[in-house]
Design a protein around this motif. Structure first.
Motif, PDB file in Angstrom:
ATOM      1  N   PHE A 198       1.229  -5.716  15.846  1.00 43.54           N
ATOM      2  CA  PHE A 198       0.394  -5.492  14.668  1.00 43.54           C
ATOM      3  C   PHE A 198      -0.833  -4.664  15.021  1.00 43.54           C
ATOM      4  CE2 PHE A 198      -3.071  -6.690  11.814  1.00 43.54           C
ATOM      5  CZ  PHE A 198      -2.511  -6.328  10.607  1.00 43.54           C
ATOM      6  N   ILE A 199      -1.437  -4.995  16.108  1.00 46.36           N
ATOM      7  CA  ILE A 199      -2.640  -4.292  16.534  1.00 46.36           C
ATOM      8  C   ILE A 199      -2.316  -2.871  16.952  1.00 46.36           C
ATOM      9  CG2 ILE A 199      -4.486  -4.254  18.256  1.00 46.36           C
ATOM     10  CD1 ILE A 199      -4.454  -7.313  18.135  1.00 46.36           C
ATOM     11  N   GLY A 200      -1.093  -2.653  17.391  1.00 49.70           N
ATOM     12  CA  GLY A 200      -0.690  -1.304  17.739  1.00 49.70           C
ATOM     13  C   GLY A 200      -0.608  -1.069  19.229  1.00 49.70           C
ATOM     14  N   GLU A 201      -0.818  -2.105  20.027  1.00 49.40           N
ATOM     15  CA  GLU A 201      -0.687  -1.935  21.478  1.00 49.40           C
ATOM     16  C   GLU A 201       0.758  -1.627  21.842  1.00 49.40           C
ATOM     17  OE1 GLU A 201      -4.268  -5.026  22.598  1.00 49.40           O
ATOM     18  OE2 GLU A 201      -2.324  -5.297  23.507  1.00 49.40           O
ATOM     19  N   THR A 202       1.672  -2.304  21.184  1.00 47.77           N
ATOM     20  CA  THR A 202       3.083  -2.008  21.349  1.00 47.77           C
ATOM     21  C   THR A 202       3.696  -1.927  19.970  1.00 47.77           C
ATOM     22  OG1 THR A 202       3.708  -4.336  21.461  1.00 47.77           O
ATOM     23  CG2 THR A 202       3.254  -3.246  23.553  1.00 47.77           C
ATOM     24  N   ALA A 203       4.585  -1.015  19.781  1.00 46.32           N
ATOM     25  CA  ALA A 203       5.239  -0.873  18.497  1.00 46.32           C
ATOM     26  C   ALA A 203       6.608  -1.508  18.581  1.00 46.32           C
ATOM     27  CB  ALA A 203       5.371   0.597  18.134  1.00 46.32           C
ATOM     28  N   PRO A 204       7.054  -2.156  17.521  1.00 40.45           N
ATOM     29  CA  PRO A 204       8.395  -2.719  17.538  1.00 40.45           C
ATOM     30  C   PRO A 204       9.414  -1.593  17.702  1.00 40.45           C
ATOM     31  CG  PRO A 204       7.374  -3.006  15.382  1.00 40.45           C
ATOM     32  CD  PRO A 204       6.368  -2.389  16.285  1.00 40.45           C
ATOM     33  N   PRO A 205      10.522  -1.865  18.400  1.00 41.41           N
ATOM     34  CA  PRO A 205      11.511  -0.803  18.616  1.00 41.41           C
ATOM     35  C   PRO A 205      12.062  -0.284  17.297  1.00 41.41           C
ATOM     36  CG  PRO A 205      12.347  -2.932  19.363  1.00 41.41           C
ATOM     37  CD  PRO A 205      10.942  -3.138  18.942  1.00 41.41           C
ATOM     38  N   LYS A 206      12.190   1.046  17.239  1.00 46.62           N
ATOM     39  CA  LYS A 206      12.706   1.673  16.038  1.00 46.62           C
ATOM     40  C   LYS A 206      14.233   1.645  16.074  1.00 46.62           C
ATOM     41  CE  LYS A 206       8.939   4.894  15.285  1.00 46.62           C
ATOM     42  NZ  LYS A 206       8.588   6.297  15.110  1.00 46.62           N
ATOM     43  N   LYS A 207      14.819   1.409  14.943  1.00 49.19           N
ATOM     44  CA  LYS A 207      16.271   1.448  14.835  1.00 49.19           C
ATOM     45  C   LYS A 207      16.679   2.892  14.601  1.00 49.19           C
ATOM     46  CE  LYS A 207      16.770  -3.206  13.015  1.00 49.19           C
ATOM     47  NZ  LYS A 207      17.244  -4.015  11.921  1.00 49.19           N
ATOM     48  N   THR A 208      17.607   3.361  15.406  1.00 49.97           N
ATOM     49  CA  THR A 208      18.087   4.737  15.240  1.00 49.97           C
ATOM     50  C   THR A 208      19.423   4.714  14.543  1.00 49.97           C
ATOM     51  OG1 THR A 208      19.076   4.684  17.443  1.00 49.97           O
ATOM     52  CG2 THR A 208      16.853   5.573  17.265  1.00 49.97           C
ATOM     53  N   GLU A 209      19.602   5.659  13.661  1.00 47.54           N
ATOM     54  CA  GLU A 209      20.879   5.752  12.959  1.00 47.54           C
ATOM     55  C   GLU A 209      21.803   6.655  13.761  1.00 47.54           C
ATOM     56  OE1 GLU A 209      20.503   6.896   8.885  1.00 47.54           O
ATOM     57  OE2 GLU A 209      18.739   5.640   8.603  1.00 47.54           O
ATOM     58  N   LYS A 210      23.050   6.259  13.839  1.00 48.23           N
ATOM     59  CA  LYS A 210      24.034   7.057  14.571  1.00 48.23           C
ATOM     60  C   LYS A 210      25.054   7.608  13.656  1.00 48.23           C
ATOM     61  CE  LYS A 210      23.535   4.708  18.921  1.00 48.23           C
ATOM     62  NZ  LYS A 210      24.158   3.977  19.953  1.00 48.23           N
TER      63      LYS A 210
END
Length: 104
Positions: free
Chosen positions: A92-104
């Motif tokens: 939430f704070i932005g230190e780490t971002a949740p992994p993005k889901k990539t479309e294949k």
């Protein structure tokens, strides 16, 4: 030529004094605005002054309430953050971002 310069100097000083006196008188006057529809009521100067005074009083109260609202919102945010896990807080704070889901 010297007389002309002296006269211009005296006029300039005189105008400066008049402007400063006028400005100090305006500072003593309470300023404000009339609510919608009040202008058509032909209010007296006393009524206008009372309205402006009331508005000034309530403006201070609204400012106090705004500060209380900000403090309450901050307290809410603190309580909401207590619900999150450490990882969620970091995301939430932005230190780490949740992994993005990539479309294949």
């Amino acid at each position: 030529m010297i007389r002309l310069s002296a006269i211009l100097g005296i006029c300039t000083v005189g105008i400066g004094l008049l402007v400063s006196v006028g400005a100090s008188q305006e500072k003593d006057k309470i300023k404000g605005f009339l609510p919608a529809g009040f202008k058509a009521l032909n209010l007296t100067e006393e009524q206008k002054t009372r309205i402006y005074s009331i508005q000034k009083e309530f403006k201070a109260k609204f400012a106090d309430l705004d500060e209380k609202l900000k403090a309450t919102k901050m307290a809410e945010r603190v309580e909401l953050m207590k619900v999150l896990t450490e990882d969620q807080k970091k995301a939430f704070i932005g230190e780490t971002a949740p992994p993005k889901k990539t479309e294949k």
